[in-house]
Design a protein around this motif. Sequence first.
Motif, PDB file in Angstrom:
ATOM      1  N   SER A 115      99.179  29.633   4.178  1.00 64.17           N
ATOM      2  CA  SER A 115      99.246  29.039   5.518  1.00 64.17           C
ATOM      3  C   SER A 115      97.878  28.781   6.309  1.00 64.17           C
ATOM      4  CB  SER A 115      99.353  30.201   6.621  1.00 64.17           C
ATOM      5  OG  SER A 115      99.833  30.101   7.875  1.00 64.17           O
ATOM      6  N   ILE A 116      97.745  27.939   7.152  1.00 58.86           N
ATOM      7  CA  ILE A 116      96.258  27.437   7.813  1.00 58.86           C
ATOM      8  C   ILE A 116      96.978  26.404   9.171  1.00 58.86           C
ATOM      9  CG2 ILE A 116      94.964  26.746   5.305  1.00 58.86           C
ATOM     10  CD1 ILE A 116      95.301  24.161   6.470  1.00 58.86           C
ATOM     11  N   ALA A 117      96.397  26.855  10.189  1.00 59.57           N
ATOM     12  CA  ALA A 117      96.857  26.126  11.388  1.00 59.57           C
ATOM     13  C   ALA A 117      96.208  24.601  10.941  1.00 59.57           C
ATOM     14  CB  ALA A 117      96.149  26.803  12.740  1.00 59.57           C
ATOM     15  N   ASN A 150      99.321  26.783  15.290  1.00 60.40           N
ATOM     16  CA  ASN A 150      97.879  26.909  16.159  1.00 60.40           C
ATOM     17  C   ASN A 150      97.994  28.435  15.286  1.00 60.40           C
ATOM     18  OD1 ASN A 150      99.569  28.933  16.995  1.00 60.40           O
ATOM     19  ND2 ASN A 150      99.856  28.157  18.545  1.00 60.40           N
ATOM     20  N   ILE A 151      96.761  29.337  15.817  1.00 62.30           N
ATOM     21  CA  ILE A 151      96.301  29.983  14.678  1.00 62.30           C
ATOM     22  C   ILE A 151      97.420  31.453  14.925  1.00 62.30           C
ATOM     23  CG2 ILE A 151      94.836  31.486  15.664  1.00 62.30           C
ATOM     24  CD1 ILE A 151      93.750  30.422  12.795  1.00 62.30           C
ATOM     25  N   THR A 152      97.652  31.663  15.833  1.00 63.36           N
ATOM     26  CA  THR A 152      99.248  32.534  15.957  1.00 63.36           C
ATOM     27  C   THR A 152      99.729  32.129  15.156  1.00 63.36           C
ATOM     28  OG1 THR A 152      98.045  33.135  18.227  1.00 63.36           O
ATOM     29  CG2 THR A 152     100.454  34.046  17.710  1.00 63.36           C
ATOM     30  N   GLN A 153     100.508  31.075  14.556  1.00 62.60           N
ATOM     31  CA  GLN A 153     101.144  30.583  14.002  1.00 62.60           C
ATOM     32  C   GLN A 153     101.153  30.833  13.038  1.00 62.60           C
ATOM     33  OE1 GLN A 153     103.569  27.474  14.143  1.00 62.60           O
ATOM     34  NE2 GLN A 153     106.104  27.930  14.461  1.00 62.60           N
ATOM     35  N   ALA A 154     100.225  30.654  12.355  1.00 65.35           N
ATOM     36  CA  ALA A 154      99.552  30.286  10.853  1.00 65.35           C
ATOM     37  C   ALA A 154      99.051  31.947  10.183  1.00 65.35           C
ATOM     38  CB  ALA A 154      97.813  29.688  10.596  1.00 65.35           C
ATOM     39  N   TYR A 155      98.910  32.705  11.404  1.00 63.59           N
ATOM     40  CA  TYR A 155      98.879  34.608  10.940  1.00 63.59           C
ATOM     41  C   TYR A 155     100.499  35.214  10.797  1.00 63.59           C
ATOM     42  CZ  TYR A 155      98.466  39.168  12.220  1.00 63.59           C
ATOM     43  OH  TYR A 155      98.886  40.405  12.292  1.00 63.59           O
ATOM     44  N   GLN A 156     101.276  34.653  11.699  1.00 66.61           N
ATOM     45  CA  GLN A 156     102.842  35.158  11.534  1.00 66.61           C
ATOM     46  C   GLN A 156     103.478  34.722  10.257  1.00 66.61           C
ATOM     47  OE1 GLN A 156     104.392  33.055  14.761  1.00 66.61           O
ATOM     48  NE2 GLN A 156     103.807  34.488  16.613  1.00 66.61           N
ATOM     49  N   ASN A 162     106.284  35.131   4.575  1.00 62.29           N
ATOM     50  CA  ASN A 162     106.970  33.145   4.382  1.00 62.29           C
ATOM     51  C   ASN A 162     105.119  32.582   3.286  1.00 62.29           C
ATOM     52  OD1 ASN A 162     108.997  33.574   5.267  1.00 62.29           O
ATOM     53  ND2 ASN A 162     108.482  33.871   7.530  1.00 62.29           N
ATOM     54  N   ALA A 163     104.870  33.066   3.854  1.00 65.07           N
ATOM     55  CA  ALA A 163     103.555  32.716   3.071  1.00 65.07           C
ATOM     56  C   ALA A 163     102.332  34.389   2.296  1.00 65.07           C
ATOM     57  CB  ALA A 163     102.902  31.797   3.784  1.00 65.07           C
ATOM     58  N   GLU A 164     101.958  34.522   1.363  1.00 58.87           N
ATOM     59  CA  GLU A 164     101.380  34.998   0.273  1.00 58.87           C
ATOM     60  C   GLU A 164      99.930  35.145   1.230  1.00 58.87           C
ATOM     61  OE1 GLU A 164     102.940  33.446  -3.341  1.00 58.87           O
ATOM     62  OE2 GLU A 164     103.673  32.626  -1.370  1.00 58.87           O
ATOM     63  N   LEU A 165      99.012  34.044   1.953  1.00 62.31           N
ATOM     64  CA  LEU A 165      98.325  34.120   1.814  1.00 62.31           C
ATOM     65  C   LEU A 165      98.085  33.002   2.952  1.00 62.31           C
ATOM     66  CD1 LEU A 165      95.526  33.952  -0.366  1.00 62.31           C
ATOM     67  CD2 LEU A 165      97.794  32.714  -0.971  1.00 62.31           C
ATOM     68  N   GLY A 166      96.891  32.850   3.457  1.00 60.46           N
ATOM     69  CA  GLY A 166      96.578  31.873   4.589  1.00 60.46           C
ATOM     70  C   GLY A 166      95.257  32.440   5.696  1.00 60.46           C
ATOM     71  N   PHE A 167      94.807  31.289   5.659  1.00 56.92           N
ATOM     72  CA  PHE A 167      93.135  31.035   7.022  1.00 56.92           C
ATOM     73  C   PHE A 167      93.567  31.640   8.061  1.00 56.92           C
ATOM     74  CE2 PHE A 167      91.796  28.072   3.108  1.00 56.92           C
ATOM     75  CZ  PHE A 167      90.799  29.349   2.725  1.00 56.92           C
ATOM     76  N   VAL A 168      93.515  32.524   8.802  1.00 56.40           N
ATOM     77  CA  VAL A 168      93.622  32.977   9.786  1.00 56.40           C
ATOM     78  C   VAL A 168      91.948  32.678  10.230  1.00 56.40           C
ATOM     79  CG1 VAL A 168      95.142  34.274   9.537  1.00 56.40           C
ATOM     80  CG2 VAL A 168      93.302  35.804   9.229  1.00 56.40           C
TER      81      VAL A 168
END
Length: 234
Positions: A115-117, A150-156, A162-168
């Motif tokens: 996940s990324i924004a 945005n970064i909030t949705q990337a975090y969510q 829904n994603a194992e990992l992401g940039f937050v």
Amino acid sequence: MSAAFADEVHVAVAANFTAPIQAIAKDFEKDTGHKLIAAYGATGQFYSQIKNGAPFEVLLSADDATPAKLEREGDTVPGSRFTYAIGTLALWSAKEGYVDDKGAVLKANQYQHLSIADAKTAPYGLAATQVLSKLNLTDATKDKIVTGQNITQAYQFVSTGNAELGFVALSQIYKDGQITSGSAWIVPANLHDPIKQDSVILNKGKDNAAAKALVEYLKGPKAAAVIKSFGYQL
């Protein structure tokens, strides 16, 4: 308290700064009597809204380019722009032990979704794409990327599995010196351009005492302590 001391200030706040501004707002209201009314979102979307006449008086941006652009275009109070925080990017999983402290999990490429924004509107998303490029992972990850507005949705996307990992933003998962949930790699600053976050008073706030007071407050020691506690540099 006279009306002159009890203004409201409408603030457009970059999504990564949600938790810090909520903490700062309590002290700000107690210490000054002014009320802070915040909207949260992606900096690029705020830019469009400001250009279309949205009633914001202060912008707390996730970058330094957007406030500078608004300044050049005559939409801000001259001399009011300053850097209120320097952001830190983190690779995060909601699962304990999933992300190692060197980020090797990213290169191992065993995950389904990253996940990324949105890099076009969210500076933390842009920084994430720079990291992938520096690590030569752009092609390897392109079919795995899930993009948040945005970064909030990337975090969510990560927090809901829904994603194992992401940039937050580190500020979303960090408080008082430690990661608050899951596992994370704090991305070295040399892997992306600095995330300088600038604030500016917009034209709609030029005669608002609360707008001026907020900007001064953000420069003070109480706000600085809160900002640092969420993992930002000053």
